[in-house]
Design a protein around this motif. Structure first.
Motif, PDB file in Angstrom:
ATOM      1  N   ARG A   1       0.843  -1.199   0.000  1.00 11.73           N
ATOM      2  CA  ARG A   1       0.000   0.000   0.000  1.00 11.73           C
ATOM      3  C   ARG A   1       0.876   1.245   0.000  1.00 11.73           C
ATOM      4  O   ARG A   1       1.806   1.357   0.806  1.00 11.73           O
ATOM      5  CB  ARG A   1      -0.908   0.027   1.224  1.00 11.73           C
ATOM      6  CG  ARG A   1      -2.052  -0.955   1.178  1.00 11.73           C
ATOM      7  CD  ARG A   1      -3.028  -0.674   2.302  1.00 11.73           C
ATOM      8  NE  ARG A   1      -2.427  -0.867   3.612  1.00 11.73           N
ATOM      9  CZ  ARG A   1      -2.797  -0.203   4.701  1.00 11.73           C
ATOM     10  NH1 ARG A   1      -3.745   0.723   4.639  1.00 11.73           N
ATOM     11  NH2 ARG A   1      -2.218  -0.450   5.858  1.00 11.73           N
ATOM     12  N   ASP A   2       0.590   2.139  -0.909  1.00 10.82           N
ATOM     13  CA  ASP A   2       1.279   3.424  -0.963  1.00 10.82           C
ATOM     14  C   ASP A   2       0.393   4.451  -0.263  1.00 10.82           C
ATOM     15  O   ASP A   2      -0.638   4.869  -0.794  1.00 10.82           O
ATOM     16  CB  ASP A   2       1.540   3.836  -2.416  1.00 10.82           C
ATOM     17  CG  ASP A   2       2.402   5.085  -2.517  1.00 10.82           C
ATOM     18  OD1 ASP A   2       2.603   5.764  -1.482  1.00 10.82           O
ATOM     19  OD2 ASP A   2       2.881   5.387  -3.624  1.00 10.82           O
TER      20      ASP A   2
ATOM     21  N   GLU B   1       4.629  14.519  -1.809  1.00 12.16           N
ATOM     22  CA  GLU B   1       4.378  13.967  -3.137  1.00 12.16           C
ATOM     23  C   GLU B   1       5.699  13.663  -3.841  1.00 12.16           C
ATOM     24  O   GLU B   1       6.623  14.480  -3.827  1.00 12.16           O
ATOM     25  CB  GLU B   1       3.575  14.975  -3.960  1.00 12.16           C
ATOM     26  CG  GLU B   1       3.203  14.518  -5.345  1.00 12.16           C
ATOM     27  CD  GLU B   1       2.381  15.549  -6.085  1.00 12.16           C
ATOM     28  OE1 GLU B   1       1.858  15.207  -7.164  1.00 12.16           O
ATOM     29  OE2 GLU B   1       2.234  16.685  -5.595  1.00 12.16           O
ATOM     30  N   GLY B   2       5.812  12.469  -4.429  1.00  9.14           N
ATOM     31  CA  GLY B   2       7.006  12.091  -5.172  1.00  9.14           C
ATOM     32  C   GLY B   2       8.095  11.458  -4.342  1.00  9.14           C
ATOM     33  O   GLY B   2       9.096  10.981  -4.890  1.00  9.14           O
ATOM     34  N   SER B   3       7.927  11.406  -3.004  1.00  5.22           N
ATOM     35  CA  SER B   3       8.953  10.776  -2.170  1.00  5.22           C
ATOM     36  C   SER B   3       8.870   9.259  -2.303  1.00  5.22           C
ATOM     37  O   SER B   3       7.852   8.702  -2.702  1.00  5.22           O
ATOM     38  CB  SER B   3       8.781  11.189  -0.709  1.00  5.22           C
ATOM     39  OG  SER B   3       7.611  10.599  -0.149  1.00  5.22           O
ATOM     40  N   SER B   4       9.952   8.590  -1.964  1.00  5.18           N
ATOM     41  CA  SER B   4       9.999   7.125  -2.093  1.00  5.18           C
ATOM     42  C   SER B   4       9.440   6.408  -0.871  1.00  5.18           C
ATOM     43  O   SER B   4       9.240   5.195  -0.897  1.00  5.18           O
ATOM     44  CB  SER B   4      11.448   6.669  -2.324  1.00  5.18           C
ATOM     45  OG  SER B   4      12.267   7.079  -1.237  1.00  5.18           O
ATOM     46  N   GLY B   5       9.208   7.146   0.204  1.00  3.73           N
ATOM     47  CA  GLY B   5       8.739   6.523   1.433  1.00  3.73           C
ATOM     48  C   GLY B   5       7.232   6.406   1.514  1.00  3.73           C
ATOM     49  O   GLY B   5       6.514   6.562   0.531  1.00  3.73           O
TER      50      GLY B   5
END
Length: 284
Positions: A93-94, A243-247
């Motif tokens: 889940r993101d 927004e756009g972070s990898s975490g």
């Protein structure tokens, strides 16, 4: 909802007694209930010993019930909302998808959406709703000066701010359109709070506890909250979901298949118990 079934072939018995009823076979009826009750206990025990956080274990275990569905059938079910995911597995889940729907998002000057996510940390001995902070960290945190909420109001949904190191967020003068309120036809508003910040744990303060503790508790503040005349402290950290972070991705988790394992253990026991009950009912 999660459930499991224990199927025992009673066809031979049905041939001998086509008008099967619990009045004719009372011991078989009782045996079905006894097996269901034993399965209930076994499933509950498996959940309480599973690698889940404490509240999830308790909510899952409390939701498990059993009941007769007929004279010679019973059902054991769990109604906990996450039972199916625990049993069969959870997909990745993101969490950043909430940036697409939350009116509480803010935006940077470059247009990136972000949310400030608060985390409450339990004090030692209070593990019911999650893990407690280490005692050494608590010793440091309880000596912090208290931060306060000094005002409540509203702000524009999705407003643009400048992120200034050491100063926090400063609202930009120019605000592009973002969302409207269908009821008023005006700009959508969300609740806001004004804070008076005091002390916070710095990463260096936590070095002796190890890297994981540093990452989790750096920036923690002691918030004062009150209800009537009583004042108490809560311990909070605030993290930025950008927004756009990898975490902010929860990895997939395999299923525990607790119910399936209970069914596999109970099936041979059920067969033996039912055979003995039938023998007694037939006078054997």
């Amino acid at each position: 909802m999660a459930y499991f079934s224990i199927n025992v072939d009673l066809s031979e018995l049905m041939n001998l007694a086509p008008n099967l009823s619990k009045e004719i076979f009372p011991r078989l009826h009782e045996a079905v209930g006894a097996v269901a009750a034993a399965a209930h206990r076994d499933w509950t025990s498996a959940v309480m010993n599973a690698p889940l956080w404490s509240k999830e274990r308790q909510d899952y275990a409390r939701s498990i019930t059993w009941d007769y569905k007929g004279a010679f059938s019973a059902e054991v079910v769990a109604t906990y909302k996450n039972a199916e995911a625990i049993e069969t597995g959870r997909a990745e889940r993101d969490l950043k998808k909430m940036l697409d729907t939350s009116l509480k998002v803010r935006r940077t000057a470059s247009g990136k959406r972000f949310l400030i996510i608060p985390f409450r940390h339990n004090t030692p001995g209070n593990n019911a709703t999650g893990n407690a902070m280490p005692f050494g960290v608590y010793q440091q945190a309880r000596d912090l000066a208290k931060s306060l909420i000094v005002g409540k109001g509203e702000r524009l949904a999705g407003h643009t701010v400048h992120l200034i190191p050491g100063a926090g967020m400063v609202v930009a003068r120019k605000q592009p359109e973002f969302a409207s309120d269908p009821s008023t036809k005006g700009r959508a508003m969300v609740p806001s709070r004004d804070y008076r910040w005091a002390g916070a744990l710095k990463s260096g303060d936590l070095a002796k506890h190890g890297k994981d503790v540093q990452n989790r508790y750096a920036g923690m503040v002691r918030m004062e909250s009150s209800s009537g005349v009583e004042s108490r402290s809560s311990y909070m950290t605030f993290r930025v979901m950008m927004e756009g972070s990898s975490g902010w991705i929860i990895p997939a988790k395999p299923g525990l298949f607790l119910a399936k394992q209970v069914a596999e253990r109970m099936t041979p026991l059920a067969e033996e118990v039912f055979r003995e009950a039938v023998k007694l009912d037939l006078g054997g």
